[in-house]
Motif scaffolding. Structure first.
Motif, PDB file in Angstrom:
ATOM      1  N   LYS A   2       0.832  -1.207   0.000  1.00 44.99           N
ATOM      2  CA  LYS A   2       0.000   0.000   0.000  1.00 44.99           C
ATOM      3  C   LYS A   2       0.868   1.261   0.000  1.00 44.99           C
ATOM      4  O   LYS A   2       0.553   2.255  -0.662  1.00 44.99           O
ATOM      5  N   ALA A   3       1.973   1.217   0.749  1.00 42.94           N
ATOM      6  CA  ALA A   3       2.892   2.355   0.755  1.00 42.94           C
ATOM      7  C   ALA A   3       3.489   2.561  -0.633  1.00 42.94           C
ATOM      8  O   ALA A   3       3.565   3.698  -1.131  1.00 42.94           O
ATOM      9  N   LYS A   4       3.901   1.486  -1.256  1.00 43.24           N
ATOM     10  CA  LYS A   4       4.474   1.578  -2.601  1.00 43.24           C
ATOM     11  C   LYS A   4       3.473   2.180  -3.579  1.00 43.24           C
ATOM     12  O   LYS A   4       3.807   3.061  -4.386  1.00 43.24           O
ATOM     13  N   GLU A   5       2.223   1.733  -3.516  1.00 39.76           N
ATOM     14  CA  GLU A   5       1.184   2.237  -4.415  1.00 39.76           C
ATOM     15  C   GLU A   5       0.904   3.719  -4.176  1.00 39.76           C
ATOM     16  O   GLU A   5       0.492   4.434  -5.092  1.00 39.76           O
ATOM     17  N   ALA A   6       1.142   4.176  -2.930  1.00 38.25           N
ATOM     18  CA  ALA A   6       0.921   5.586  -2.598  1.00 38.25           C
ATOM     19  C   ALA A   6       2.167   6.439  -2.845  1.00 38.25           C
ATOM     20  O   ALA A   6       2.155   7.630  -2.564  1.00 38.25           O
ATOM     21  N   GLY A   7       3.228   5.817  -3.354  1.00 42.13           N
ATOM     22  CA  GLY A   7       4.468   6.555  -3.606  1.00 42.13           C
ATOM     23  C   GLY A   7       5.223   6.861  -2.327  1.00 42.13           C
ATOM     24  O   GLY A   7       6.015   7.811  -2.284  1.00 42.13           O
ATOM     25  N   ALA A   8       4.998   6.057  -1.277  1.00 47.36           N
ATOM     26  CA  ALA A   8       5.669   6.260   0.009  1.00 47.36           C
ATOM     27  C   ALA A   8       6.661   5.128   0.258  1.00 47.36           C
ATOM     28  O   ALA A   8       6.622   4.084  -0.399  1.00 47.36           O
ATOM     29  N   GLU A   9       7.541   5.355   1.224  1.00 42.20           N
ATOM     30  CA  GLU A   9       8.575   4.365   1.530  1.00 42.20           C
ATOM     31  C   GLU A   9       8.180   3.377   2.625  1.00 42.20           C
ATOM     32  O   GLU A   9       8.745   2.293   2.715  1.00 42.20           O
ATOM     33  N   GLU A  10       7.223   3.731   3.485  1.00 40.87           N
ATOM     34  CA  GLU A  10       6.922   2.878   4.629  1.00 40.87           C
ATOM     35  C   GLU A  10       5.529   3.196   5.158  1.00 40.87           C
ATOM     36  O   GLU A  10       4.976   4.267   4.914  1.00 40.87           O
ATOM     37  N   THR A  11       4.946   2.219   5.870  1.00 41.39           N
ATOM     38  CA  THR A  11       3.633   2.362   6.487  1.00 41.39           C
ATOM     39  C   THR A  11       3.774   2.356   8.003  1.00 41.39           C
ATOM     40  O   THR A  11       4.429   1.472   8.564  1.00 41.39           O
ATOM     41  N   ILE A  12       3.163   3.331   8.651  1.00 39.06           N
ATOM     42  CA  ILE A  12       3.130   3.387  10.112  1.00 39.06           C
ATOM     43  C   ILE A  12       1.850   2.720  10.596  1.00 39.06           C
ATOM     44  O   ILE A  12       0.751   3.119  10.212  1.00 39.06           O
ATOM     45  N   PHE A  13       1.978   1.709  11.448  1.00 40.00           N
ATOM     46  CA  PHE A  13       0.821   1.042  12.028  1.00 40.00           C
ATOM     47  C   PHE A  13       0.340   1.790  13.272  1.00 40.00           C
ATOM     48  O   PHE A  13       1.125   2.389  14.009  1.00 40.00           O
TER      49      PHE A  13
END
Length: 285
Positions: free
Chosen positions: A157-168
């Motif tokens: 999901k982070a990759k699809e949003a153009g981000a490097e990482e997801t914060i839980f």
């Protein structure tokens, strides 16, 4: 050798090795893992990572077929066989091989895996973007289990949003990232989630906390909220393969950038420890 793979005593390339069909990893993801950086053919913070690896295995009653010291020597020897100066060093142990059954024999001996490949560390001066996602993982996040599907999906999901990482986060409480720890700086104080069952005890985070103490930066280990995250002076993301990255965007909103002095002090201290440990002259050579 450019890239190395090891399984249960056999060494080859990842394409050469085969894994028994009945290894429980195929059916249950039944195992634990750890990983770190190799610099100048030294496994960075080897003892810390071995301690966590053996603790994770013990928590699941997995019998590692080597004593800690012997396995550390094996990792060091395998790393010396791979070309280059900076590497990603990954290892895991699965419970073993046997006919598919949810239960397992008391005397089942684990199977050790190692993978070593060239790596390049990210530049800590370059900010990263993040997204947030509700933490729906199980309640044993402190065990570095192979069951990583929630983290895989969050990373995608982070990759699809153009981000490097997801914060839980669980409700309003921030826990950790999909494959990193997250901490914040606010008013000169370093805040980080305590080492409970909601997060994996990050070795890089632990050493970053030690760096803060050496620098005289106060540390408070307590849960912090999404609101505190968004309002933080700096947001720091750490993992064993990327040290002390900082965020400038979360869910498309600008964040951080308000305490570059303390951020740089921490980054320099963390990088200095890595260079001293490995004998490397630069983070990127």
């Amino acid at each position: 050798m450019k890239e190395l793979a090891y399984y249960d005593g056999t060494i080859g390339t990842p394409d050469e090795l085969t894994i028994p069909f009945n290894d429980r990893v195929h059916f249950f993801g039944d195992g634990v893992y750890d990983a770190t950086v190799g610099g100048n053919h030294k496994v960075y913070l080897l003892q810390d990572h071995l301690d966590r690896f053996y603790s994770s295995a013990k928590a699941l009653d997995i019998k590692i077929p080597m004593e800690k010291e012997e396995f550390g020597e094996l990792l060091t020897r395998l790393l010396s066989m791979v070309e280059g100066e900076t590497h990603f060093v990954y290892w895991q142990v699965t419970r073993g091989a046997g006919t598919r059954n949810h239960t397992f024999a008391d005397d089942m001996l684990g199977k050790l895996w190692v993978m070593i490949r060239p790596n390049r560390l990210k530049d800590p001066e370059v900010p990263v973007s993040l997204i947030t996602r509700e933490d729906t993982r199980f309640y044993h996040c402190n065990i570095k289990t192979l069951n990583l599907i929630p983290s895989v999906m969050a990373s995608q999901k982070a990759k699809e949003a153009g981000a490097e990482e997801t914060i839980f986060h669980r409700g309003e409480i921030v826990t950790e990232c999909a494959h990193s720890n997250v901490s914040i700086l606010k008013d000169g104080i370093f805040y980080s989630h305590p080492n409970d069952t909601m997060i994996l005890r990050g070795i890089s985070k632990t050493h970053m906390i030690s760096a803060c103490y050496r620098l005289g930066i106060p540390v408070i280990e307590r849960p912090f909220t999404l609101s505190e995250l968004m309002d933080a002076d700096e947001i720091i993301v750490t993992s064993s393969s990327n040290f002390c990255l900082h965020a400038n965007q979360i869910d498309g909103k600008p964040v951080g950038g308000k305490d570059p002095k303390n951020l740089l002090l921490i980054q320099d201290e963390v990088i200095s420890e890595y260079l001293a440990y490995t004998g490397k002259k630069s983070l990127f050579d």
